[in-house]
Design an enzyme around this catalytic site. Structure first.
Site, PDB file in Angstrom:
ATOM      1  N   THR A   1     -15.437  48.805  33.330  1.00  0.00           N
ATOM      2  CA  THR A   1     -16.034  50.070  33.773  1.00  0.00           C
ATOM      3  C   THR A   1     -16.149  51.042  32.608  1.00  0.00           C
ATOM      4  O   THR A   1     -17.201  51.646  32.384  1.00  0.00           O
ATOM      5  CB  THR A   1     -15.164  50.704  34.872  1.00  0.00           C
ATOM      6  N   THR A   2     -15.058  51.194  31.841  1.00  0.00           N
ATOM      7  CA  THR A   2     -15.046  52.124  30.714  1.00  0.00           C
ATOM      8  C   THR A   2     -16.031  51.691  29.642  1.00  0.00           C
ATOM      9  O   THR A   2     -16.554  52.524  28.895  1.00  0.00           O
ATOM     10  CB  THR A   2     -13.625  52.218  30.126  1.00  0.00           C
TER      11      THR A   2
ATOM     12  N   TYR B   1     -22.199  46.816  45.473  1.00  0.00           N
ATOM     13  CA  TYR B   1     -23.487  47.011  46.122  1.00  0.00           C
ATOM     14  C   TYR B   1     -23.737  46.049  47.283  1.00  0.00           C
ATOM     15  O   TYR B   1     -24.094  46.477  48.365  1.00  0.00           O
ATOM     16  CB  TYR B   1     -24.671  46.948  45.128  1.00  0.00           C
TER      17      TYR B   1
ATOM     18  N   ARG C   1     -15.825  52.300  43.470  1.00  0.00           N
ATOM     19  CA  ARG C   1     -16.988  51.852  42.702  1.00  0.00           C
ATOM     20  C   ARG C   1     -17.779  50.764  43.438  1.00  0.00           C
ATOM     21  O   ARG C   1     -18.998  50.696  43.309  1.00  0.00           O
ATOM     22  CB  ARG C   1     -16.531  51.264  41.360  1.00  0.00           C
TER      23      ARG C   1
ATOM     24  N   LYS D   1      -5.753  44.079  39.377  1.00  0.00           N
ATOM     25  CA  LYS D   1      -5.869  45.452  38.897  1.00  0.00           C
ATOM     26  C   LYS D   1      -6.101  46.303  40.140  1.00  0.00           C
ATOM     27  O   LYS D   1      -7.164  46.247  40.767  1.00  0.00           O
ATOM     28  CB  LYS D   1      -7.015  45.617  37.902  1.00  0.00           C
TER      29      LYS D   1
ATOM     30  N   ILE E   1      -3.968  48.882  33.189  1.00  0.00           N
ATOM     31  CA  ILE E   1      -5.222  48.736  32.436  1.00  0.00           C
ATOM     32  C   ILE E   1      -5.781  50.144  32.345  1.00  0.00           C
ATOM     33  O   ILE E   1      -6.284  50.691  33.316  1.00  0.00           O
ATOM     34  CB  ILE E   1      -6.190  47.754  33.108  1.00  0.00           C
TER      35      ILE E   1
ATOM     36  N   TYR F   1     -10.031  42.689  40.387  1.00  0.00           N
ATOM     37  CA  TYR F   1     -10.121  44.131  40.155  1.00  0.00           C
ATOM     38  C   TYR F   1     -10.635  44.791  41.439  1.00  0.00           C
ATOM     39  O   TYR F   1     -11.817  44.681  41.765  1.00  0.00           O
ATOM     40  CB  TYR F   1     -11.062  44.370  38.975  1.00  0.00           C
TER      41      TYR F   1
END
Length: 297
Positions: A50-51, A113, A144, A167, A207, A139
């Site tokens: 993501t980052t 999505y 998100r 995560k 993380i 994750y």
């Protein structure tokens, strides 16, 4: 319970920001970031998550960022490659390529999505775990992905060889507790400010996004708790808390952390649309936060 499956990834993993310059990935800056993390003693780096703005990387860029990370690190620390997708076929392709390049593990974001059913999540992760021989980190980030991987599904996944870690970024300590109490999976915090509370119920590290800015302090907190120095871990938690909550609360990750890196002298360049830079009010609040922490004058 005996040692958990992903315990070799205990400690501080840092979700690396992807540097961009004039619309292109800046690989020289990427290497500089990685050397900074290695020097700080970081356990593991996580590119293309993501980052790392993975949704806006082309397929070629995604693969090259992972490859360059592995080559730069050269075995000095671990690499957990972000190879998740909302397409199982694409996640499989990226994961196989990362394994071939030499990644130590793969971070698999919940398919976003499409909003799979729980059975869909299970089959997606099972297919990936069966296709690669490196450990898989599930994750879970419903903020998100628009859907939550329920604890019951994670418990099912714990019976799949290759699934080693979670995560946990739901913000729910109860979910963390339930996973740890009923499986032998390693749990890593997905929220910087919740790292110490999650470690108190058995999580083994983080993380981290904030680790891009202050890896030393985040690592010190994780180590202090792991070594039974509870008061020191609490002191560091309270020191870090304002930075974590104030910085990451300003805008969508990685907008604030990229701005912070620039302010502390480790510029990672621009963001890619649809992400845009912090506004003036956000920059003012970020500057105050970094000054309060002692990172800038």
């Amino acid at each position: 319970m005996s040692q958990r499956r992903g315990s070799s990834f205990a400690g501080l993993s840092v979700a690396i920001a992807t540097p961009f310059q004039d619309g292109q990935v800046d690989y020289a800056r990427l290497k500089a970031q990685l050397e900074f993390q290695i020097a700080a003693g970081t356990t593991c780096v996580v590119p293309t998550g993501t980052t790392g703005e993975s949704p806006t990387l082309t397929h070629d860029e995604h693969e090259r960022v992972i490859a360059e990370t592995i080559q730069t690190v050269a075995g000095r620390i671990k690499v957990m490659a972000g190879t998740g997708s909302n397409s199982t076929a694409e996640a499989l392709r990226l994961s196989k390529r990362a394994e071939k390049e030499g990644a130590d593990a793969t971070l698999q974001v919940a398919p976003y999505y499409n909003k799979p059913t729980q059975e869909g999540f299970y089959q997606h992760y099972k297919a990936i775990a069966e296709a690669v021989s490196i450990p898989v980190c599930v994750y879970n980030i419903p903020g998100r992905s628009a859907a939550n991987i329920e604890v019951e599904t994670i418990q099912r996944l714990a019976d799949v060889d290759g699934i080693a870690m979670v995560k946990e970024a739901t913000g729910k300590l109860d979910a963390c507790s339930e996973i740890l109490g009923t499986t032998d999976l390693t749990v890593l915090s997905g929220d910087d400010s919740l790292t110490l509370p999650m470690m108190s119920v058995g999580a083994e590290g983080i993380i981290s996004v904030v680790g891009n800015v202050v890896p030393g302090d985040m690592l010190a907190m994780v180590k202090a708790y792991a070594e039974g120095q509870i008061a020191e871990a609490q002191r560091l938690h309270h020191k870090l808390y304002g930075l974590c909550s104030n910085m990451l609360g300003l805008a969508t990750n990685p907008i604030p952390v990229k701005a912070a890196m620039k302010l502390v002298g480790r510029d990672t360049g621009e963001l890619r649309l649809p992400l845009t830079a912090l506004d003036d009010a956000g920059m003012q609040r970020l500057t105050q936060t970094l000054q309060t922490y002692g990172l800038i004058a």
